[in-house]
Structure formats: structure tokens, C-alpha cells
Design an enzyme around this catalytic site. Structure first.
Site, PDB file in Angstrom:
ATOM      1  N   PHE A  32      -5.819 -28.629   2.648  1.00 33.17           N
ATOM      2  CA  PHE A  32      -4.766 -27.556   3.100  1.00 33.17           C
ATOM      3  C   PHE A  32      -4.453 -26.394   2.193  1.00 33.17           C
ATOM      4  CE2 PHE A  32      -4.672 -31.029   6.051  1.00 33.17           C
ATOM      5  CZ  PHE A  32      -5.557 -30.442   6.981  1.00 33.17           C
ATOM      6  N   ASP A  35       4.566  -2.933   9.901  1.00 35.21           N
ATOM      7  CA  ASP A  35       4.209  -3.877  11.190  1.00 35.21           C
ATOM      8  C   ASP A  35       3.285  -4.995  10.606  1.00 35.21           C
ATOM      9  OD1 ASP A  35       5.016  -2.328  13.319  1.00 35.21           O
ATOM     10  OD2 ASP A  35       4.044  -0.896  12.415  1.00 35.21           O
ATOM     11  N   GLU A  91       1.578 -24.350   5.061  1.00 34.05           N
ATOM     12  CA  GLU A  91       0.901 -24.367   3.484  1.00 34.05           C
ATOM     13  C   GLU A  91       1.159 -22.989   2.660  1.00 34.05           C
ATOM     14  OE1 GLU A  91      -0.323 -25.501   6.318  1.00 34.05           O
ATOM     15  OE2 GLU A  91      -0.221 -27.940   6.070  1.00 34.05           O
ATOM     16  N   HIS A 143       0.838  -1.254   0.003  1.00 38.43           N
ATOM     17  CA  HIS A 143      -0.006   0.022  -0.037  1.00 38.43           C
ATOM     18  C   HIS A 143       0.929   1.169  -0.022  1.00 38.43           C
ATOM     19  CE1 HIS A 143       0.658  -1.487   4.172  1.00 38.43           C
ATOM     20  NE2 HIS A 143       0.484  -0.345   4.385  1.00 38.43           N
TER      21      HIS A 143
END
Lengths: 640, 640
Positions: free
Chosen positions: A405, A113, A377, A22
Site C-alpha cells: 500500500f 476544484d 494511505e 500552478h
């Protein structure tokens, strides 16, 4: 960084990943300043505009020069960077020779973060430390502000200690908003650390210099006219000029292009000498750089299979092992399911740091092409994207785990589809046939997602022959991920299947001169459909059967071919699949499917329990057929 | 542990979660030994059998007494345990009074190596440490063996240091295979640590006592006759007896039932005295224990909304805020999108450890009902499952993030559906209308997954009125997750929508006496369908419009109602939705949908770019209509 603005694809360039995508305006501006031609001042103005030809979308996109991977969904970028780092390490181990480091680039990544909170990021960080990826440098824009306020509202852990526990080196920059030299110094030191990845913890102030610096409002909202004005003044810029770069700034950046060209030239000279010295190795290297497979790779697909019942996961292994052995571009791995997924091959070497000493004695080095991803995964699929993005075609990443998965991995598989990156995902233990593990491990809704995903293939082969076809289709599909859905349980060799027809998506496996009814089926359900069709024939209903391994490939066929298979509007057509039926309604007039979650029972017992036996299917389909009016062909009916 | 085998639902029991669910035989055996009546010796024999009435499925299932949550997909269980821990902390903070700890239980969880590698586990661990959940005790069965070999093949991090960095206390048990006293001692010490969660790092040997102890083969495969025989001999058991428990073992466990009953009695007495002392609070507590909402909760849903265009995420906030204020069972939160998702309410208190000091000044305590989950979507949904599983109805967990990030959370939402746990997921910024953030943030295939998911609702309201209806439907849907899909952009109040009809799944919003054509639409696409219908009317085509907020609710309606809406076989019916069309084919004869990923453009421009304007829709639909033969009604056609 080593890069060449006049040739964004320079093979030995350092890779840069903006994991906090972003903040891409930052990247766009630097592409402009450093001389990437397409990134004109006019283009910079297109950010958040309605121009479809913008090079400045809201998040960085791989289509545009200078962007290595598409980022935005948080945590993906840092995992992609781990993939890029593995790619570089692997090529260096395979092709570098004393005095000829033909691959010696670094991978840089900036994270915020969020990427350090997301699970996919945490998985990738742990694996990168384990693998000791000394070519990876991550800069943490540690501004301690997220959308909700200061980051400590949701996270108060000791990030540096956590990275160290994960075997990273951690360097600190105390004042990242002002102390550019400290950042440069830290990067220099990071480059000297070659036995482990490095986190540079750069303490910054968000919106530095703005009136609301350090506050959450500086995170997402525009600063506003006055705030920008004072910011420009503070930095010695003319506040009345907009979209203006002072000449001295351009001058500062003016050596980027020649430096890049020089760097390219040095590399080309090195490769030329290397080619003289190691002609065979250099030819191989050149092919990898060109992103090409060995010319005759298809000959390695076995033409014969054991005639007895075989789990398609095992059939897949029979196809994959010789392919992987022959095709050096394949880099495979598993989320801790080596004994179950059959994606290894004789002589496969593990990709590991050479110093690794394990309790069980397994080890490897960076030339290995088999990756133990651990039970991670999501990161596995995101790292596979990074491998594929390193240079198109240089790697064909293959991942593996149970089909269920690939729901954990789905956000990364989707990002691979969006970026049109070739990856192959070996998804074993499909359907309720996986048995005793129960409903937690039995996919019901997941195939509906993968079949709806643009730029991807969901392939569900019915026996060994179709499994060979599925691998061929996946290897041929260069512009997105293929997911091959395979059975845990043994499936008979049907005799009527044809590997070449998998590429058509669907084809008739049991023709009828004048069919009255047809069954559509995939994978382990095809044998059932064939048996049910026989039973229906015994009851006087001429039943045709269609094998339908891939809806997305079928959609690419001509209208004529599609109608020749579907016979729409002509006869009732029932899809038989032990998944949610959603999406099949366009091909069938009725569905025999799963409308609930599964159950913990041995595979065959689970099929019986949910009515997936030839007899039960035949009974229900016959009832439907006998009650069918022409009107019934008009709409879809659930038969269970 | 404090639990009562004769009443598995004892409210103040300690909760136990087996996060490494594949080791469930362990749990089943202890349920048997400790006196859970249903778990007979006969039942223990049903593990991996074909008996559908087994209490011993391949992974623990919440349906069965003594099982708190269904586990199996790795990492989910530890995140569920964090949810259970939050639940207990919250109730204690709200209802305990000096001398009356009516809620004072602990949450125990066992994890293996995998749960500490999975991203969802890592997210949950980080948040648990941040929140200082002092009632949570996790035992790590540290056997260092996974399917691929020793765990160090894929993971060599310092787990204890990582947990400490995440603000956990870590205790060690050096010889967990033999030193039972050390384990008991560690648990006793862990209970004394009340300001943070505790990891007990129990070093064990896998398959302890077996001939292949410590090896990967002891992980998944059966030990075999001889190996079991020598193991029994080694432990002083008769090797010829199978499924036999010596009487002295039963005697050892014989106090579990009376101890549990005693514990219940003490709690009941405490609650009785508490009820005398704090009658009002106790009445509230009793209602929460009974899992009931305040009787008149529906009156808090606003009857009027602003008449102007409103983003449905904001409409949702207008409905949610008064509901959340009035219904104390609601415990809401967000993955760091407080300013965007509108799931807070005036006076909402944050759930935080009281000691927390944040840079931005936000703080809270354990009585708070608003959770800052951080950028941890997957753990958020898994924690919500834990909250819901604490005691059915005591909590109504509400989560929130962008719709696209419910792909990150999907494995947990699916587990909630499998367990029929009520959770509500507020999914904002849906469709390409989310705009500038671009294709990474614009869902295309995801709704196909959620609409195919059993035991769940995917609700996509078109305006404020339908948003009120969606919330009512979600609150009324007690047996699974509801996902409410909301627009970022402002949508007009359509006037023709009706909140009460959302529960029907679909209904006519623009009737026609003798319709020739109809359009089906949802959410932000409904306004477009209505405008296109008007345009088509102007071209002489009588076009009816159906609003279709929830396919799953529609499927529950009578065949008659469904046909009255769909008019199948009567007239062409075109679904208009800016998602992949997969799954709509049963309701429509044609689809105007998305067949590619989206694009970074302002929302309106993105709609225009992909042809989602009234004019373009009307043009294409008219062409389809004019060329329609009766035969065309027989099968589904893509219009783009």
C-alpha cells in the site's frame, strides 16, 4: 496572517499552502509585495525563464523563502496543510500553558476544484474533519473552470454539503472577485471557529476582468497583449508599463515587514517569560524548535533481541517502541493496521480531539503522538510530509501500512523525497512471503520504484540485528524518506548480520578465502541465500554471501569498498530476491527473482511454489555456475 | 440478481463486485450454494491452504468463474463497479431498441468502511453520482469496525449525507444482521431508482452471533472452536458437523441454476428477434459480445505523418483519432487534460447523463465514448479496469494524463496487469523535457516501476513513426495494460525509425559495419543519441545507435535477436535516458541518466542543465570509451 517577511522561518508564523500550485505567480507576487527580500522584481521576471537561479519555478518549491511546501501534483497541498495543522495542534497541546500560548498559529490553504476531486485531498478532508482541526482554514477558489471546460463537465456534487458531512464548517463568499471585505470577514469568522476546520467557499470568476473571463481559455493559456492591456486600463494602471508596481501599492503593503517583526518580538518576549516560569518545559520546547533529537537517543535501541525466529515487523516494533517512547519528536501512525505493523509503544496516547467518544472506548487528545489515519494511505504519507515541513527536525513522522500500500502512498512519498523531508515509512508484509492474502498484496515491481527514487532509502533488513541497523540508518537520514521493508513471517536470527553495517548498504555475511561464486540477498531472502550457499559448498563450490539491505546507501560508498563487496568481473554473482530483478543488474551477473505476480498460498508454500527454496536455488545456481564461461560475466542472465 | 451459475459468462448477467475482497469466503460460499459447479465443498476447504489449484484464494480473483474482478486493495472494487456500470449503460444506449433491451443488467457492489475512506473509492463515488449511473447499487456493510477498533477511531463523518451530496440516493436498513426482508426490500426499491446510483446503508453487527460480535477481534482473527460451536447451535445447526450444508439450504438455493438458464433463454430469444428486426445493429452487437475489433482496424493507422518536428503526444493524436473513430470498442477519456493529451477525435460524443446542463455547453449521453473523468487519475485507471472486465474485448479503455500522474493511478494500473485486462494509458509530458512545470511534474523513477511490472508494456516512442508502432503494439497486447509515454515537446522525424520494429522492443537505427561503441536510447532521447553518435563518428569512433521503445517486448525476443542488438561483451554500450537508469544495466555497460530530481526550466534548457546535449553526451561517452579496458565491459558504470 501572522508572518514575518524579514524572517521567513519565524517559528510561530501562520503557515500558507498553495494547494493549487500552478497558480504560484499569485504567491510570488505577494511575496514580493509583502517584502520578502529575495523576491525582487528581477526575480519575478524569471518565471518560466531559463534561469536556473530563479526563485519562481513553475510550481512553488520549499527551498525558497516563504514557501512552506512544494505543491503542484494536485491534492497534495491540502493534505500537507492537514499535517501542518496537526503539528501546530500537537505542539500547542504539549507546550502551551495558561497565559503562554507559545504556539497559536493558523494554517491557511488555498485549493482549486482539482484538489477537491483528487482522492488524496478527499482522504485528508475527511480526516481533518474527524480530528476537528480548528486551526485550519481552507479557501476554495471556486471558479468552476478546469482544463476541460466548466468544472461541471466532470463534477456536479454539492461541495459545501460534502464538507459539512465531513464535519467542517462552511462559510460562503458570494462575490469573491470583487468583495474583498467579505473575504476578510469570512476569514475573521473562520478564526473564531476553533472546534473544526473551516472551508471558505469563495465564488470567483476565473481571469476576472479579462476579455475571456470565466472561460477555460483563461485557465492555462497566456492572456495576450491586448487582453492584458485592457485589464490594466480597467484597473486604473498604465497599460504601457510592464513589471511595474505603483508606489501606492508598495505603500499599502509597507507595514508587512514591521508588523512581522513586531509579532516576532511579542512571541520572543512571551517565550522568555515562559522560560522563566517553566524552565524545564521551555528547554524541551527550545530543543523541538531547534529541530534536535534528545542527545542520547541511540542508547534506546535494544542491544539484544530474542534469539528465536521473529518476524522483522516485530523486530521493528522492539526497536521502535523504546525509541518512540524516548524521542518526543516521533509522531507515528498507521492506516488502520495497529495490530499488524508494530508501530505503537506502551503509554502511547492517541492524537484525537478530546471530545471524541468512540464505540470501542479509544480516545485521546491533541498532545497524543499516535495517529489513526484510517484507511487512507495516500493522505497519511502526504500528512507526514506536512508534519515534517512544519519546521525541520521538530517532528520525525512515522507512518505504517503493508508494503503493497506504499504504492497508494507513492506520490506523497515521492513528494517527500523531492522536498528532502525526513519521514520514516514502516512497510510490513513484504514479498510473496506475506502469503495467503495473495498476489494483490504481494509486491513485485514496487521495490524497483523505491530503489530508483532520488533522496530516499529503501531498507530491507534480514533479521532483528539488521532491523536495528535499518532504524538507525533511517533516523540518521535527515534529507528524505526512508522506507523500511519488513516481513510478516518469522525470520531466524542469522548471527552473521551486523547492525552497524546496514549503513554501508551491503556487506559480506559469509566470507570465503577464495570464493568461486557469490550470492547477494536482502530481507527474508538472505536466510535462503545462506542455506543455498551451504548446499553449494557441499557440492564443492566455495560460495560467498553478501547481505544487501540498501542499494542507495551502498551507492554512497567508495569505489574501493564497492568492489571489495561486489568482486565485479572476478566471479559470478547471483542476486536472490523474490521481487522483480530490475535494478540489481549492476551488482550481479545473474538474478534469481520473480518474473510474474505472486500467488495466494501460505508464505512458505508461496516461496516453494516460485522456487525460492535452498535446494531449488542451489540447483539452478549450480547449473549456471557450471556452464559459466568468462564471457558469462559480461552480461546479466535471468535464472528463472 | 440475474445470473446463471451454469454459464458464468452469460452476457446480460448482473455483475457483482466484492469491493471488501477480504470477506471473500462469503462469496465463495454463495457460489457453492447457488450452483457454480467448480466451487465444490472440497474447494471451499482449500481457502488459506497450500493447494495451488484452489478456487478460493485469500482475495477473489478474476480467473475463477463467478468472480467479475480481482479485489483486495481497498477502494479498487467500487471503482471497478463504476466501470462495469458505465460499460452497461453505454452498451444499452448504443444497442437497445424499443421492446429490445438487449442490455439491461444491474451492477451490484458490496463495500465495507475502508472502501469509503480510500481516495480511489471517493473519486469513483463522486464521478458515479455526476454521471447518474442508475444501474449501480452499492451495499454498505456498515458494521463500524476496522482493524484499529471501532471505525469512529478514524472516521466520524456522515456517510449518508456525503453520498447524497455526491448525488446518490441513500436507502437505510436499520438491522441488517437480522432483517433480510428489509434488505430485499431496499434492493427492490433501489432497482426502481434509475436516474442515480444507490447506496444501501446496511447497518450490521460484525461477527453477528459470535461471542465477540461487534468487536474488532471479530474482524480479522479466526473465531475459534467454542465460538463457532455456540454460533452453530444458535442457528439450529449441528455443532459437530464441519463443512456441512443442510439439505434444506441446498433446496432453498436449488432454483438458482434453472432460473439462470431460463433467464439466458429469454435473453437469447430476445436477441434472436432483435437480430431479425435490426440485422445490422445486431451484427455489430454480436461482434461486441464476441469481443472482437472490426477486422480491418489496422488500415486506419496513418501511413504518413507531417515531416516537421511534432510532439509525440500530437503524433499519438494523429494515430488515435482515426482509430477511435473506426473502432467502436474504444472508450477513451482523460483526467481533465483534453487540450493537452490528444485522445479525442472529430465527432466524439461525451459519455454523460443526457439531462446534464453544463455552464460551458458541453454535454452528451450514455452512447458517448469520451469520458471526462475529472481530476481523478486513480479512479480513472480503476474504472478502465472495470470497463475492460465487463466482457473481454468488448471495450478497449483508453485513459490519459501526464506521465507523472500515472503514479497516482499506479495501484489501479497494477491491478489491471494482475488481471491481464487490456487498457491503454496515454501518458504525455514525459521526462524533464516537460519543462517549466518543474520537478513535481518530471518523472525520474516512475519508468523503473512500469518496466518492472509483469503483464504490461511501457512504450516510449521516439517520433511519429514509432508512435504508430506503439499504438499498434498496444492494440495488439490483449493481456494487460500498455502505457505509451509521450513528449510534450516537438521531436524531429528521424527517418531511421520503423513502426514495424517497435514490436521487437529494440532495433538498430544507425548501423555500423564494425561498430566500436553503441548508444541505446528511447523516446525524446533518441534524437540526442543520434546526434551524439554523429559527433563521436567525427571524433573517429564508429558508433552504432539502437532505439529501445519497449524493454518488455524486447524480453520476448529470441536470444539470438537480443544478442544481435545488444552485442553484449563485444563493445561498450551506453544507455542515454533522462530517467533513473535502474533496470537498464542488463542491456548496457554504462548509463547517461538522471540521478536527481528535475528542475523547472524550459524543456530544452532542462536538458542542457542536466547535460543532455549531444556535445556533453559525446564528451562524456568518449572519455568512457577512451578509458575502456576489456574489463570495463564486465560491469555497469554511471557516467553522471
Amino acid at each position: 496572517m501572522n508572518y514575518s517577511p524579514s524572517n521567513p522561518d519565524f517559528f510561530n508564523r501562520d503557515r500558507f499552502v498553495l494547494s493549487n500550485g500552478h497558480t504560484c505567480l499569485f504567491q510570488y507576487v505577494f511575496l514580493h509585495l509583502s517584502g520578502y527580500k529575495h523576491m525582487t522584481m528581477e526575480q519575478l521576471k524569471t518565471y518560466h525563464s531559463d534561469r536556473p537561479d530563479s526563485y519562481c519555478p513553475g510550481h512553488p518549491e520549499i527551498e525558497h523563502p516563504g514557501i512552506e511546501v512544494t505543491t503542484g501534483p494536485l491534492g497534495q497541498g491540502i493534505a500537507n496543510a492537514v499535517g501542518l495543522s496537526i503539528a501546530s495542534k500537537n505542539l500547542a497541546a504539549l507546550y502551551n500553558r495558561p497565559g503562554y500560548d507559545v504556539v497559536d498559529n493558523s494554517i491557511f490553504c488555498i485549493v482549486g476544484d482539482a484538489c477537491l476531486q483528487e482522492g488524496v485531498g478527499l482522504e485528508a478532508i475527511s480526516l481533518a474533519g474527524h480530528l476537528g482541526l480548528g486551526n485550519l482554514i481552507v479557501l476554495y477558489d471556486n471558479n468552476q473552470v478546469t482544463c476541460d471546460g466548466s468544472a461541471d463537465v466532470a463534477n456536479t456534487e454539492d461541495v459545501a454539503a460534502k464538507f459539512r458531512a465531513c464535519q467542517w464548517a462552511v462559510l460562503d463568499v458570494a462575490n469573491g472577485s470583487e468583495d474583498v471585505e467579505a473575504i476578510v470577514g469570512a476569514i475573521d469568522r473562520a478564526k473564531q471557529i476553533t472546534d473544526r476546520p473551516v472551508l471558505i467557499n469563495v465564488h470567483t470568476v476565473i481571469g476576472y476582468g479579462a476579455l475571456n473571463q470565466g472561460e477555460a481559455s483563461a485557465h492555462g493559456a497566456a492572456l495576450g497583449e491586448e487582453n492584458v492591456r485592457q485589464l490594466k486600463l480597467k484597473n486604473g494602471l498604465d497599460p504601457d508599463l510592464r513589471f511595474h508596481v505603483p508606489q501606492e501599492v508598495y505603500e499599502f503593503f509597507s507595514d508587512c515587514v514591521p508588523r512581522g517583526q513586531h509579532s516576532e518580538r511579542l512571541w520572543e518576549e512571551k517565550v522568555a517569560k515562559y522560560t522563566e516560569q517553566y524552565p524545564e518545559l521551555a528547554a524541551e520546547f527550545a530543543r523541538r524548535v531547534a529541530g534536535k533529537l534528545p542527545a542520547d537517543w541511540k542508547k534506546h535501541i535494544p542491544t539484544e533481541f530474542p534469539s528465536g525466529p521473529t518476524p522483522t515487523r516485530k523486530s521493528s516494533g522492539l526497536v521502535f517502541a523504546p525509541l518512540a517512547k524516548a524521542i518526543d519528536s516521533i509522531i507515528a501512525g498507521t492506516a488502520d493496521l495497529t495490530p499488524s505493523v508494530h508501530v505503537s509503544w506502551p503509554g502511547a496516547r492517541d492524537f484525537q480531539k478530546p471530545q471524541l467518544q468512540t464505540k470501542c472506548g479509544l480516545g485521546g487528545d491533541y498532545s497524543g503522538r499516535y495517529i489513526h489515519y484510517g484507511i487512507r494511505e495516500h493522505a497519511m504519507a502526504a500528512i507526514a510530509n506536512g508534519l515534517a515541513a512544519y519546521n525541520r527536525g521538530t517532528f520525525v513522522p512515522v507512518t505504517s501500512t503493508f508494503l503493497m500500500f506504499y504504492l497508494y502512498a507513492a506520490p506523497a512519498v515521492r513528494m517527500g523525497a523531492l522536498q528532502e523531508l525526513q519521514t520514516i515509512h514502516v512497510a510490513t508484509h513484504d514479498s510473496i512471503g506475506t502469503g495467503e492474502d495473495g498476489p494483490t498484496h504481494q509486491p513485485i515491481a514496487l521495490p524497483a520504484f523505491y530503489r530508483a527514487l532520488p533522496n530516499s532509502l529503501f531498507l530491507r533488513p534480514a533479521d532483528s540485528e539488521e532491523t536495528a541497523g535499518a532504524w538507525e540508518a533511517a533516523m540518521d537520514f535527515k534529507h528524505g524518506p526512508s522506507l523500511i521493508s519488513l516481513s510478516r513471517q518469522a525470520l531466524p536470527q542469522l548471527g552473521v548480520t551486523a547492525r552497524d553495517k546496514v549503513a554501508l548498504g551491503a556487506y559480506v555475511v559469509k566470507p570465503e578465502a577464495e570464493p568461486q561464486l557469490q550470492l547477494l540477498a536482502t530481507g527474508s531472502d538472505l536466510q535462503l541465500a545462506l542455506k543455498a550457499a551451504e548446499e553449494l559448498a557441499g557440492r564443492g563450490i566455495r560460495t560467498r554471501v553478501v547481505s544487501f539491505p540498501c542499494t542507495q546507501l551502498f551507492e554512497r560508498q567508495s569505489a574501493e569498498y564497492k568492489q571489495s563487496v561486489l568482486l565485479r568481473g572476478k566471479i559470478p554473482s547471483v542476486v536472490v530476491e523474490s521481487y522483480a530483478v530490475n535494478g540489481w543488474e549492476r551488482y550481479a551477473t545473474a538474478g534469481y527473482s520473480m518474473r510474474t505476480f505472486g500467488k495466494s498460498l501460505p508464505g512458505q508454500a508461496a516461496y516453494e511454489y516460485f522456487g525460492f527454496s535452498p535446494h531449488r536455488v542451489a540447483d539452478r545456481v549450480e547449473k549456471y555456475f557450471r556452464s559459466a564461461t568468462p564471457e558469462k560475466l559480461w552480461y546479466f542472465e535471468d535464472l528463472n
